[in-house]
Scaffold this motif. Structure first.
Motif, mmCIF file in Angstrom:
data_model
loop_
_atom_site.group_PDB
_atom_site.id
_atom_site.type_symbol
_atom_site.label_atom_id
_atom_site.label_comp_id
_atom_site.label_asym_id
_atom_site.label_seq_id
_atom_site.Cartn_x
_atom_site.Cartn_y
_atom_site.Cartn_z
ATOM 1 N N ASP A 1 0.825 -1.208 0.000
ATOM 2 C CA ASP A 1 0.000 0.000 0.000
ATOM 3 C C ASP A 1 0.863 1.263 0.000
ATOM 4 O O ASP A 1 0.476 2.289 -0.566
ATOM 5 N N MET A 2 2.027 1.173 0.640
ATOM 6 C CA MET A 2 2.919 2.332 0.675
ATOM 7 C C MET A 2 3.642 2.540 -0.651
ATOM 8 O O MET A 2 3.901 3.670 -1.065
ATOM 9 N N LEU A 3 3.963 1.418 -1.328
ATOM 10 C CA LEU A 3 4.760 1.497 -2.550
ATOM 11 C C LEU A 3 3.924 1.706 -3.808
ATOM 12 O O LEU A 3 4.381 2.342 -4.763
ATOM 13 N N ILE A 4 2.729 1.157 -3.812
ATOM 14 C CA ILE A 4 1.884 1.225 -5.008
ATOM 15 C C ILE A 4 0.674 2.109 -4.707
ATOM 16 O O ILE A 4 -0.073 1.843 -3.761
ATOM 17 N N GLU A 5 0.486 3.086 -5.513
ATOM 18 C CA GLU A 5 -0.603 4.044 -5.294
ATOM 19 C C GLU A 5 -1.948 3.365 -5.470
ATOM 20 O O GLU A 5 -2.159 2.562 -6.393
ATOM 21 N N ASP A 6 -2.861 3.712 -4.558
ATOM 22 C CA ASP A 6 -4.214 3.157 -4.625
ATOM 23 C C ASP A 6 -4.967 3.771 -5.804
ATOM 24 O O ASP A 6 -4.960 4.995 -5.970
ATOM 25 N N PRO A 7 -5.607 2.936 -6.647
ATOM 26 C CA PRO A 7 -6.312 3.493 -7.814
ATOM 27 C C PRO A 7 -7.467 4.403 -7.439
ATOM 28 O O PRO A 7 -7.900 5.229 -8.252
ATOM 29 N N TYR A 8 -7.972 4.292 -6.207
ATOM 30 C CA TYR A 8 -9.086 5.129 -5.774
ATOM 31 C C TYR A 8 -8.610 6.318 -4.939
ATOM 32 O O TYR A 8 -9.429 7.062 -4.389
ATOM 33 N N GLY A 9 -7.277 6.473 -4.832
ATOM 34 C CA GLY A 9 -6.728 7.634 -4.147
ATOM 35 C C GLY A 9 -6.769 7.583 -2.640
ATOM 36 O O GLY A 9 -6.571 8.604 -1.976
ATOM 37 N N ARG A 10 -7.022 6.396 -2.041
ATOM 38 C CA ARG A 10 -7.051 6.290 -0.587
ATOM 39 C C ARG A 10 -5.626 6.281 -0.037
ATOM 40 O O ARG A 10 -4.797 5.498 -0.482
ATOM 41 N N PRO A 11 -5.343 7.126 0.951
ATOM 42 C CA PRO A 11 -3.965 7.219 1.466
ATOM 43 C C PRO A 11 -3.604 6.005 2.326
ATOM 44 O O PRO A 11 -4.456 5.432 3.012
ATOM 45 N N ALA A 12 -2.326 5.640 2.283
ATOM 46 C CA ALA A 12 -1.830 4.541 3.110
ATOM 47 C C ALA A 12 -1.167 5.103 4.351
ATOM 48 O O ALA A 12 -0.468 6.116 4.286
ATOM 49 N N SER A 13 -1.407 4.453 5.478
ATOM 50 C CA SER A 13 -0.857 4.932 6.740
ATOM 51 C C SER A 13 0.289 4.039 7.201
ATOM 52 O O SER A 13 0.116 2.820 7.320
ATOM 53 N N PRO A 14 1.455 4.617 7.488
ATOM 54 C CA PRO A 14 2.577 3.807 7.984
ATOM 55 C C PRO A 14 2.288 3.146 9.327
ATOM 56 O O PRO A 14 2.910 2.148 9.684
ATOM 57 N N SER A 15 1.323 3.714 10.079
ATOM 58 C CA SER A 15 0.997 3.162 11.395
ATOM 59 C C SER A 15 0.415 1.757 11.298
ATOM 60 O O SER A 15 0.437 1.005 12.277
ATOM 61 N N SER A 16 -0.081 1.372 10.115
ATOM 62 C CA SER A 16 -0.662 0.038 9.954
ATOM 63 C C SER A 16 0.395 -1.049 10.024
ATOM 64 O O SER A 16 0.068 -2.231 10.149
ATOM 65 N N MET A 17 1.673 -0.654 9.950
ATOM 66 C CA MET A 17 2.759 -1.628 9.981
ATOM 67 C C MET A 17 3.223 -1.941 11.408
ATOM 68 O O MET A 17 3.943 -2.920 11.630
ATOM 69 N N ARG A 18 2.821 -1.127 12.357
ATOM 70 C CA ARG A 18 3.365 -1.264 13.700
ATOM 71 C C ARG A 18 2.901 -2.545 14.383
ATOM 72 O O ARG A 18 3.700 -3.239 15.007
ATOM 73 N N TRP A 19 1.621 -2.833 14.307
ATOM 74 C CA TRP A 19 1.109 -4.025 14.994
ATOM 75 C C TRP A 19 1.695 -5.314 14.425
ATOM 76 O O TRP A 19 2.173 -6.159 15.202
ATOM 77 N N PRO A 20 1.671 -5.545 13.107
ATOM 78 C CA PRO A 20 2.269 -6.786 12.599
ATOM 79 C C PRO A 20 3.759 -6.905 12.915
ATOM 80 O O PRO A 20 4.250 -8.014 13.156
ATOM 81 N N ILE A 21 4.477 -5.793 12.926
ATOM 82 C CA ILE A 21 5.897 -5.849 13.280
ATOM 83 C C ILE A 21 6.063 -6.292 14.730
ATOM 84 O O ILE A 21 6.924 -7.127 15.056
ATOM 85 N N ALA A 22 5.220 -5.755 15.622
ATOM 86 C CA ALA A 22 5.291 -6.136 17.033
ATOM 87 C C ALA A 22 5.000 -7.629 17.215
ATOM 88 O O ALA A 22 5.680 -8.316 17.987
ATOM 89 N N VAL A 23 4.003 -8.125 16.495
ATOM 90 C CA VAL A 23 3.656 -9.546 16.591
ATOM 91 C C VAL A 23 4.780 -10.418 16.058
ATOM 92 O O VAL A 23 5.132 -11.444 16.655
ATOM 93 N N LEU A 24 5.373 -10.021 14.951
ATOM 94 C CA LEU A 24 6.459 -10.806 14.366
ATOM 95 C C LEU A 24 7.676 -10.842 15.291
ATOM 96 O O LEU A 24 8.353 -11.872 15.396
ATOM 97 N N ILE A 25 7.957 -9.731 15.966
ATOM 98 C CA ILE A 25 9.103 -9.686 16.876
ATOM 99 C C ILE A 25 8.925 -10.689 18.016
ATOM 100 O O ILE A 25 9.883 -11.318 18.477
ATOM 101 N N VAL A 26 7.685 -10.877 18.462
ATOM 102 C CA VAL A 26 7.416 -11.805 19.564
ATOM 103 C C VAL A 26 7.343 -13.248 19.085
ATOM 104 O O VAL A 26 7.951 -14.151 19.681
ATOM 105 N N PHE A 27 6.619 -13.481 18.004
ATOM 106 C CA PHE A 27 6.317 -14.857 17.607
ATOM 107 C C PHE A 27 7.401 -15.506 16.756
ATOM 108 O O PHE A 27 7.485 -16.738 16.728
ATOM 109 N N LEU A 28 8.223 -14.748 16.069
ATOM 110 C CA LEU A 28 9.269 -15.363 15.253
ATOM 111 C C LEU A 28 10.284 -16.126 16.105
ATOM 112 O O LEU A 28 10.564 -17.307 15.818
#
Length: 205
Positions: free
Chosen positions: A93-120
């Motif tokens: 979503d950050m790299l490829i522009e949404d065809p409908y112009g909806r903005p991507a939020s970097p904050s959406s990456m925080r939760w999955p990163i936190a989960v991966l740090i614990v579960f990996l």
């Protein structure tokens, strides 16, 4: 008496009569038993020595600790897979522009990163312990818990891959297939394929 009990009893009697294991196995396969069933039945008995009859080996056991261990391994793999897909989707979503112009939020990456740090690390630790446990099993037994969770994982992964393919074809036929959608579908397929590859040696499933 169940068919499994009949097979086990037949093998015991044949071994007690001094029959060769290869001869017993060939006879059982000619009768319609699968090679896996024959192998399990033969492995269930140790040739007796010193006048002893065939000695039964410990059978497969389903222990609470095994269910807990492989259940936690299954949950760890599921959490890793889901949140890895989530993280990849956010990056796309950050790299490829949404065809409908909806903005991507970097904050959406925080939760999955936190989960991966614990579960990996947890998954890597459990996976290593699981393989060590199988290698050191003196009786060569397979865990029914591992087999059960592996079967569930393979089923879910296969269904996800099928659904991913259906969604990709539908988007193509509907004229909604974009680079962003195709990239996300590729991520899902890659993660599902990695899970199938992880269980490629689960010959007892």
């Amino acid at each position: 008496m169940s068919s499994t009990d009949e097979l086990r009893d037949f093998v015991r009697q044949a071994l007690a009569a001094g029959q060769d294991r290869q001869v017993i196995g060939d006879a059982l396969q000619k009768a319609g038993w699968t090679s896996k069933e024959v192998s399990d039945a033969l492995d269930g008995w140790l040739d007796g020595q010193g006048g002893l009859p065939p000695v039964p080996r410990p059978g497969r056991t389903l222990l609470v600790k095994e269910v807990f261990f492989y259940g936690l391994l299954f949950i760890s793999l599921s959490m890793l897979s889901w949140h890895l897909i989530w993280l990849c989707f956010s990056i796309i979503d950050m790299l490829i522009e949404d065809p409908y112009g909806r903005p991507a939020s970097p904050s959406s990456m925080r939760w999955p990163i936190a989960v991966l740090i614990v579960f990996l690390p947890l998954f890597l630790f459990l996976n290593r312990r699981g393989w060590q446990g199988r290698d050191s099993d003196r009786a060569g037994r397979e865990s029914r818990a591992r087999s059960g969770f592996a079967s569930i994982t393979l089923l879910v992964s296969s269904l996800v891959l099928i659904g991913d393919m259906i969604a990709l074809i539908f988007a193509l036929l509907n004229g909604d297939l974009s680079i962003r959608f195709a990239a996300k579908a590729l991520v899902v397929a890659a993660v599902g394929g990695l899970i199938l590859l992880y269980y490629r040696n689960e010959d007892h499933v």
